[in-house]
Design a protein around this motif. Structure first.
Motif, PDB file in Angstrom:
ATOM      1  N   SER A 514     -18.927 -10.551 -12.522  1.00  0.00           N
ATOM      2  CA  SER A 514     -19.971 -11.287 -11.816  1.00  0.00           C
ATOM      3  C   SER A 514     -21.137 -11.576 -12.754  1.00  0.00           C
ATOM      4  O   SER A 514     -21.344 -10.900 -13.762  1.00  0.00           O
ATOM      5  CB  SER A 514     -20.452 -10.483 -10.607  1.00  0.00           C
ATOM      6  OG  SER A 514     -20.977  -9.225 -11.033  1.00  0.00           O
ATOM      7  N   LEU A 515     -21.922 -12.633 -12.410  1.00  0.00           N
ATOM      8  CA  LEU A 515     -23.109 -12.982 -13.176  1.00  0.00           C
ATOM      9  C   LEU A 515     -24.310 -12.229 -12.626  1.00  0.00           C
ATOM     10  O   LEU A 515     -24.473 -12.088 -11.408  1.00  0.00           O
ATOM     11  CB  LEU A 515     -23.376 -14.491 -13.103  1.00  0.00           C
ATOM     12  CG  LEU A 515     -22.521 -15.390 -13.998  1.00  0.00           C
ATOM     13  CD1 LEU A 515     -22.920 -16.855 -13.797  1.00  0.00           C
ATOM     14  CD2 LEU A 515     -22.658 -15.019 -15.468  1.00  0.00           C
ATOM     15  N   VAL A 516     -25.153 -11.775 -13.559  1.00  0.00           N
ATOM     16  CA  VAL A 516     -26.361 -11.049 -13.188  1.00  0.00           C
ATOM     17  C   VAL A 516     -27.558 -11.824 -13.704  1.00  0.00           C
ATOM     18  O   VAL A 516     -27.622 -12.160 -14.891  1.00  0.00           O
ATOM     19  CB  VAL A 516     -26.351  -9.620 -13.781  1.00  0.00           C
ATOM     20  CG1 VAL A 516     -27.646  -8.904 -13.442  1.00  0.00           C
ATOM     21  CG2 VAL A 516     -25.134  -8.846 -13.271  1.00  0.00           C
ATOM     22  N   LEU A 517     -28.505 -12.139 -12.842  1.00  0.00           N
ATOM     23  CA  LEU A 517     -29.726 -12.817 -13.258  1.00  0.00           C
ATOM     24  C   LEU A 517     -30.593 -11.814 -14.024  1.00  0.00           C
ATOM     25  O   LEU A 517     -31.050 -10.817 -13.466  1.00  0.00           O
ATOM     26  CB  LEU A 517     -30.481 -13.346 -12.030  1.00  0.00           C
ATOM     27  CG  LEU A 517     -31.850 -13.981 -12.316  1.00  0.00           C
ATOM     28  CD1 LEU A 517     -31.703 -15.200 -13.210  1.00  0.00           C
ATOM     29  CD2 LEU A 517     -32.531 -14.362 -11.008  1.00  0.00           C
ATOM     30  N   ARG A 518     -30.798 -12.119 -15.321  1.00  0.00           N
ATOM     31  CA  ARG A 518     -31.559 -11.184 -16.157  1.00  0.00           C
ATOM     32  C   ARG A 518     -33.014 -11.600 -16.283  1.00  0.00           C
ATOM     33  O   ARG A 518     -33.909 -10.752 -16.294  1.00  0.00           O
ATOM     34  CB  ARG A 518     -30.929 -11.129 -17.555  1.00  0.00           C
ATOM     35  CG  ARG A 518     -31.526 -10.088 -18.470  1.00  0.00           C
ATOM     36  CD  ARG A 518     -31.213  -8.698 -17.957  1.00  0.00           C
ATOM     37  NE  ARG A 518     -31.725  -7.686 -18.849  1.00  0.00           N
ATOM     38  CZ  ARG A 518     -32.981  -7.255 -18.872  1.00  0.00           C
ATOM     39  NH1 ARG A 518     -33.852  -7.745 -18.007  1.00  0.00           N
ATOM     40  NH2 ARG A 518     -33.371  -6.327 -19.714  1.00  0.00           N
ATOM     41  N   ALA A 519     -33.283 -12.904 -16.384  1.00  0.00           N
ATOM     42  CA  ALA A 519     -34.670 -13.370 -16.496  1.00  0.00           C
ATOM     43  C   ALA A 519     -34.721 -14.853 -16.147  1.00  0.00           C
ATOM     44  O   ALA A 519     -33.778 -15.603 -16.403  1.00  0.00           O
ATOM     45  CB  ALA A 519     -35.216 -13.128 -17.895  1.00  0.00           C
ATOM     46  N   TRP A 520     -35.867 -15.293 -15.611  1.00  0.00           N
ATOM     47  CA  TRP A 520     -36.048 -16.693 -15.183  1.00  0.00           C
ATOM     48  C   TRP A 520     -37.490 -17.070 -15.521  1.00  0.00           C
ATOM     49  O   TRP A 520     -38.433 -16.447 -15.048  1.00  0.00           O
ATOM     50  CB  TRP A 520     -35.790 -16.785 -13.686  1.00  0.00           C
ATOM     51  CG  TRP A 520     -35.804 -18.174 -13.108  1.00  0.00           C
ATOM     52  CD1 TRP A 520     -36.584 -19.229 -13.467  1.00  0.00           C
ATOM     53  CD2 TRP A 520     -35.002 -18.637 -12.022  1.00  0.00           C
ATOM     54  NE1 TRP A 520     -36.332 -20.320 -12.707  1.00  0.00           N
ATOM     55  CE2 TRP A 520     -35.343 -19.999 -11.791  1.00  0.00           C
ATOM     56  CE3 TRP A 520     -34.039 -18.049 -11.210  1.00  0.00           C
ATOM     57  CZ2 TRP A 520     -34.755 -20.751 -10.793  1.00  0.00           C
ATOM     58  CZ3 TRP A 520     -33.447 -18.818 -10.212  1.00  0.00           C
ATOM     59  CH2 TRP A 520     -33.794 -20.163 -10.013  1.00  0.00           C
ATOM     60  N   ALA A 521     -37.625 -18.091 -16.357  1.00  0.00           N
ATOM     61  CA  ALA A 521     -38.963 -18.557 -16.744  1.00  0.00           C
ATOM     62  C   ALA A 521     -39.106 -20.007 -16.339  1.00  0.00           C
ATOM     63  O   ALA A 521     -38.263 -20.855 -16.654  1.00  0.00           O
ATOM     64  CB  ALA A 521     -39.174 -18.421 -18.255  1.00  0.00           C
ATOM     65  N   GLU A 522     -40.199 -20.286 -15.599  1.00  0.00           N
ATOM     66  CA  GLU A 522     -40.501 -21.655 -15.183  1.00  0.00           C
ATOM     67  C   GLU A 522     -41.987 -21.858 -15.415  1.00  0.00           C
ATOM     68  O   GLU A 522     -42.818 -21.406 -14.644  1.00  0.00           O
ATOM     69  CB  GLU A 522     -40.131 -21.848 -13.718  1.00  0.00           C
ATOM     70  CG  GLU A 522     -40.102 -23.317 -13.287  1.00  0.00           C
ATOM     71  CD  GLU A 522     -39.394 -23.502 -11.960  1.00  0.00           C
ATOM     72  OE1 GLU A 522     -40.044 -24.002 -11.030  1.00  0.00           O
ATOM     73  OE2 GLU A 522     -38.202 -23.135 -11.864  1.00  0.00           O
TER      74      GLU A 522
END
Length: 845
Positions: A514-522
C-alpha cells in the motif's frame, strides 16, 4: 634589248591569266604552222623566236594534247613540276601518267568537249613522280583546221598548290573555330553593326532559351533590360576603334527569366563584333551565399533569437532563387511533430494549418522528409499522393510545388526541415540543390548553437536548483527540525523551484503493498493532508493506475501532459485531480539502493510541455529530498550505533581493567593462601598487600574507563614500561617465570596504540594465568623501520585453535588490533602453550 623586253612582257602576260596565254598562242605561227606527227613536238622558225622563248620561260605549264589526251609537247615548267623527264612525258597519256584517279572521269569529259571544239576551264591535280600532288587552274583551247577538223589541244595550267593549301588551312581553321565555339560552355555570338546575330553556338541558343535554328537573325537588344538598351549602342560605338570591352550585365532570357552574365566583346573584321557571355549565376549565388552566411553567423554570434535567424535564412534563399517561398519547420523533442520555425512569405493561414502536425512516411513533403530522413521532391502538389491530406490547403493558397530537405545535426539526427515552395509545378535544378545544401548546413549551425545555449541555460538552471536545494536541505538539517517538518520544507522548496501547484511524497509499504502519504507541501503549507485523496481512502487503489505500475516497474519518471485524455491515469484519480484544477503532472520515483521506495508527485495547472531539463531538475530535487530523508534516518542510526559503540568500549575497558585486575588479585590471594599454609606469615602479608594494591588500581582504572581517560600506567611512560610493570606486579611472588625482550629502537607510538597494546598484553597474561597454568611467560617487542611486532608466549596447557570459541577477551583483542589497522595471529595446541602475535605496520605513524 628590245627582244628581251618583248619576251619579258610576254612572260608577264602569261603569268596574268592562262586564258590570255592561249589567245596569244593562237596567233603564233608556233602552232599555226604545225603539222604535228604523233610523238613530235612543235617547232618554231626564226620568226617565231619570241614564242619559243615564251614557251620555255613561262611560269605556267604549257602543253599540247591530242584527241585522246596523249602529250604532244610540254614546256620546261611542266617537266619541272611533274618530276618526270621530257622523254617520259612525250607520248604518254596525261590521264594515266599525271592525273589522280578520282580526276580521270572529269578529264575524259573535258577531252570530249575539246574534240567538239569547245573551250574548257577547270581545276586539275597531278600526281608527281615522287608522289606529291600539284593543284592547277587550267584552260584548254582546241586547235581546228580551216575545215573545222580537230587538230590538237593547247593547254595552260597555273600552279595554285599554295593557294589551295592556304584555302585548306583556312577551311580547317574555320572548322576548328566553329568546333571551338560549338563546344564552348560560354555563349558566343557574332553580331553585325545593327546588333543582329549572324552566328552563334549551342550554348548561346540555350542561354537565350530558343531553338538553334532561330538564333541567327535575333537582335541582341532583346536580351537587355529595357533601361539598359542604350548601353548596347554606346559600347558598339566605343568598339569601332578596336579593342575589347569587358563588363557584367543582366541577361534577359526568352521566358523573361534574368541571368547575371560576364561579357567580353571584341571588334572583328568586316564590321562585325564577337561577344562571349558567361553565366555567372553560380558565382553570384556563391558570393550572395557567402555574404548571407557571414550575416547569419554574425546574428548567431550576437545572440539574436532563433526565429529571427531562421527568418533571415528564408529571405536569403528567396532573394537567390526568384519565385520561391521558403519555410523552416522544427522537430520537437518527441521526434513526432513539426512546429513553425520561419515562413516569411508563406500565407499565414497555411503556415498555421501545418503548425504542429505529426510526421509520417506519406505526410506531405516536410512530414515525409522528417520521417524518412531524406529529401522529398514534389514537383506538382496537385497530383502527388504524398499531399492527399494537405492538397486542398496548399492549392487554395496558390502553392503547386514543394521541395523539402531534412536539417541534420552533427550526430545525423533530424532537427527539422527546410522547404522551397513554388506557385507553379517545377523541379529543382542543380543550382537549387547547391543552395539547399548550403542553406540546410547554415540552418543546422544556427539551430544547434541556439539549442546548445538553451541547454547551457537549462544546465545552469538545473545546477542552481540543485545547489539551492542542497543548501536548503543542509540548512534544514542543521536546524534539526522534526522529520515531518523537514520533509515539508524540502517539498516546498521543490514546488517553488518548479512553479508547482503542489508536491506530495508517497512511500510504498512493501509488507502490505500500500501507499503511505509521507509529506504534502502546497505553497507554505508543509503539512497538508486530504482524506478524500483516492490513495488516502484506499492505499491499494494505486494499482489501478497504469502509469504508477510502470513507474514502480521501470524506475523512470512518468509524464502526464494532458490529464483529460491520458489513458494511463485511473478514472478515480483523474476526477480528483481535475477537481483541484490540475491539468498536468510529473511523477518522479524515489530510489534507495536502486530500488523504487515511492514517488514524488508534482502537479501543475496550465503550462507548456515539460522540458527534459525540468524533468532532470525534478529528479535531482527528488534525489536531494530522499537523501535528506536518508540522512535523518542515518542520524538516528548513527546515534544508536554510537551508543552501542560506547557500550562496547566500556565493556572492553571494564574487562581489561576489572577482570584482568581481579585475575591478578586472585593470583596474589592464592599465593598468600599457600604461604599461610606453609607458615610463611611475612610472605603471606606481602601477597595480601599486593592483592590490595592490585584491587585499588583496578578500581581506579574502571573509573577512568567510565570517563574515557587514559590508563594510569601510561601516564608516566610508554606502554612497554607499563606492560613490564603490570606483568611483574601481577606475577610477583608466584612460580611463573617472566622474561622481557626488546629488539630495535622503540618509536613514539600514538596514544591509542599504546593503550590497546597494553590491554592486549594484559589480556594475554590474564588468560595464561586463568586457564593455562604456565611455568614461563615471555614478552617480546620488535621494532624496525616498517612495523612493530609484539609477541606474547606461554608454555601452559594450550588449546585447539580450530575448536576455539572467542570469549570476550579474545574478541576484545581482535577489535583493538583492527582499530590499529594491524594483524592478530594466535597459535596454540594442547600441551604446547599459546603464542599471541600482533603486527602493526607504521604507515607513516
Amino acid at each position: 634589248m628590245g627582244f628581251t623586253r618583248r619576251a619579258n612582257q610576254l612572260v608577264m602576260k602569261s603569268e596574268v591569266t592562262a586564258a590570255e596565254s592561249v589567245q596569244h598562242a593562237s596567233t603564233l605561227s608556233l602552232c599555226a604552222e604545225l603539222s604535228p606527227p604523233a610523238g613530235s613536238c612543235l617547232e618554231a622558225d626564226d620568226n617565231e623566236s619570241v614564242a619559243k622563248h615564251l614557251f620555255k620561260l613561262s611560269r605556267d605549264v604549257i602543253l599540247s594534247l591530242d584527241r585522246t589526251g596523249n602529250i604532244l609537247c610540254i614546256n620546261q615548267r611542266g617537266v619541272q613540276l611533274s618530276g618526270y623527264s621530257e622523254a617520259e612525258l612525250r607520248g604518254a597519256n596525261i590521264r594515266d601518267r599525271l592525273l589522280l584517279p578520282e580526276d580521270r572521269t572529269a578529264t575524259d569529259q573535258i577531252l570530249r568537249d575539246l574534240a567538239q571544239g569547245r573551250t574548257r576551264e577547270y581545276e586539275v591535280r597531278w600526281r608527281t613522280k615522287d608522289g606529291g600532288v600539284v593543284h592547277f587552274d587550267g584552260v584548254s583551247v582546241p586547235r581546228l583546221s580551216d575545215s573545222g577538223e580537230f587538230l590538237f589541244t593547247l593547254c595552260t595550267l597555273r600552279n595554285v598548290t599554295e593557294r589551295k593549301r592556304a584555302e585548306e588551312e583556312l577551311r580547317r581553321s574555320k572548322e576548328k573555330y566553329r568546333d571551338l565555339i560549338e563546344i564552348s560552355p560560354d555563349a558566343i555570338y557574332v553580331v553585325d553593326a545593327d546588333g543582329v546575330c549572324v552566328l552563334g553556338n549551342r550554348a548561346g541558343a540555350e542561354l537565350i532559351g530558343i531553338p538553334r535554328e532561330e538564333l541567327v537573325g535575333t537582335p541582341v537588344t532583346d536580351t537587355y533590360l529595357p533601361e539598359e538598351r542604350g548601353l548596347f549602342r554606346q559600347r558598339l560605338e566605343t568598339l569601332r576603334t578596336g579593342g575589347t570591352l569587358r563588363f557584367e550585365r543582366t541577361f534577359v532570357r526568352k521566358n523573361g527569366e534574368t541571368v547575371p552574365v560576364e561579357v567580353s566583346v571584341t571588334a572583328i573584321r568586316g564590321g562585325y563584333f564577337q561577344a562571349i557571355l558567361r553565366d555567372i549565376t553560380r558565382r553570384k549565388q556563391g558570393e550572395a551565399l557567402l555574404a548571407g552566411e557571414k550575416r547569419l553567423l554574425e546574428m548567431v554570434a550576437k545572440g539574436d533569437s532563433l526565429s529571427a535567424i531562421l527568418d533571415a535564412i528564408c529571405r536569403l534563399v528567396e532573394e537567390l532563387c526568384s519565385g520561391c517561398l521558403c519555410s523552416i519547420l522544427l522537430l520537437d523533442s518527441s521526434d513526432k511533430r513539426l512546429w513553425h520555425g520561419a515562413a516569411p512569405s508563406i500565407p499565414k493561414s497555411y503556415a498555421q494549418a501545418i503548425d504542429g502536425f505529426v510526421i509520417g512516411p506519406n505526410v506531405g513533403s516536410c512530414g515525409s522528409a522528417a520521417y524518412r530522413a531524406e529529401q522529398v521532391i514534389v514537383s506538382d502538389i496537385a497530383t502527388d499522393p504524398l499531399w492527399a491530406h494537405f492538397r486542398d490547403g496548399a492549392l487554395s493558397n496558390g502553392l503547386r510545388a514543394c521541395w523539402s530537405t531534412p536539417i541534420f545535426s552533427l550526430e545525423n539526427r533530424v532537427l527539422g526541415t527546410f522547404a522551397m515552395y513554388y506557385r507553379e509545378p517545377r523541379s529543382p535544378a542543380p543550382r537549387h540543390q547547391e543552395v539547399i545544401e548550403q542553406i540546410t548546413h547554415l540552418a543546422s549551425i544556427a539551430i544547434q548553437r541556439k539549442r546548445a545555449e538553451e541547454a547551457l541555460r537549462a544546465s545552469e538552471q538545473l545546477a542552481r536548483g540543485q545547489v539551492e536545494a542542497l543548501t536548503y536541505s543542509l540548512d534544514v538539517l542543521a536546524t534539526a527540525p522534526a522529520p515531518d517538518k523537514f520533509l515539508g520544507q524540502m517539498l516546498s522548496a521543490m514546488g517553488r523551484l518548479l512553479a508547482a501547484q503542489s508536491v506530495i511524497l508517497w512511500l510504498l509499504d512493501e509488507s502490505t503493498g500500500s501507499l503511505v502519504l509521507r509529506a504534502w507541501a502546497e505553497g507554505t503549507n508543509f503539512a497538508k493532508a486530504d482524506p478524500e485523496h483516492p490513495f488516502v481512502r484506499n492505499p491499494l487503489s494505486w494499482k489501478a493506475d497504469r502509469g504508477l505500475r510502470d513507474l514502480f516497474f521501470s524506475g523512470v519518471p512518468v509524464i502526464c501532459e494532458d490529464l483529460e485524455h491520458d489513458p494511463d491515469v485511473s478514472p478515480e484519480l483523474r476526477e480528483y485531480l481535475k477537481s483541484g484544477g490540475t491539468k498536468k503532472f510529473l511523477r518522479i520515483p524515489t530510489l534507495v539502493g536502486g530500488r523504487v521506495r515511492g514517488f514524488i508527485g508534482i502537479r501543475h495547472r496550465d503550462r507548456p510541455s515539460y522540458r527534459p531539463e525540468e524533468i532532470e531538475l525534478a529528479q535531482a530535487l527528488a534525489h536531494q529530498a530522499m537523501l535528506a530523508i536518508q540522512l535523518n534516518e542515518f542520524a538516528d542510526q548513527s546515534r544508536q550505533a554510537a551508543i552501542l559503540e560506547e557500550r562496547n568500549r566500556m565493556a572492553r575497558d571494564i574487562h581489561d581493567t576489572l577482570a584482568q585486575g581481579f585475575t591478578g588479585v586472585i593470583v596474589q590471594l592464592e599465593a598468600a593462601d599457600d604461604a599461610i599454609g606453609c607458615a610463611r606469615r611475612k610472605e603471606a602479608n606481602e601477597h595480601l598487600q599486593r592483592a590490595a594494591e592490585l584491587a585499588r588500581r583496578s578500581l581506579s582504572e574502571a573509573r577512568r574507563s567510565v570517563h574515557a581517560l587514559r590508563p594510569e600506567a601510561l601516564q608516566a611512560g610508554n606502554f612497554w614500561d607499563a606492560l613490564q610493570g603490570i606483568v611483574k606486579n601481577t606475577t610477583a611472588g608466584t612460580a611463573l617465570h617472566t622474561t622481557f625482550d626488546l629488539r630495535g629502537q622503540l618509536r613514539d607510538l600514538p596514544p591509542g596504540w599504546q593503550e590497546n597494546l597494553l590491554h592486549i598484553g594484559q589480556e594475554a597474561l590474564t588468560n595464561a594465568l586463568k586457564y593455562a597454568h604456565p611455568r614461563n611467560f615471555e614478552t617480546r617487542l620488535m621494532s624496525d623501520t616498517k612495523e612493530l611486532r609484539l609477541e606474547l608466549r606461554d608454555d601452559g596447557d594450550g588449546f585447539e585453535v580450530n575448536n576455539r570459541h572467542d570469549g570476550f577477551g579474545l574478541a576484545g583483542m581482535r577489535e583493538r588490533v583492527e582499530q590499529m589497522g594491524g594483524k592478530l595471529k594466535i597459535s596454540s595446541a594442547r600441551g604446547k602453550g599459546t603464542k599471541v602475535v600482533v603486527v602493526l605496520p607504521y604507515n607513516g605513524k
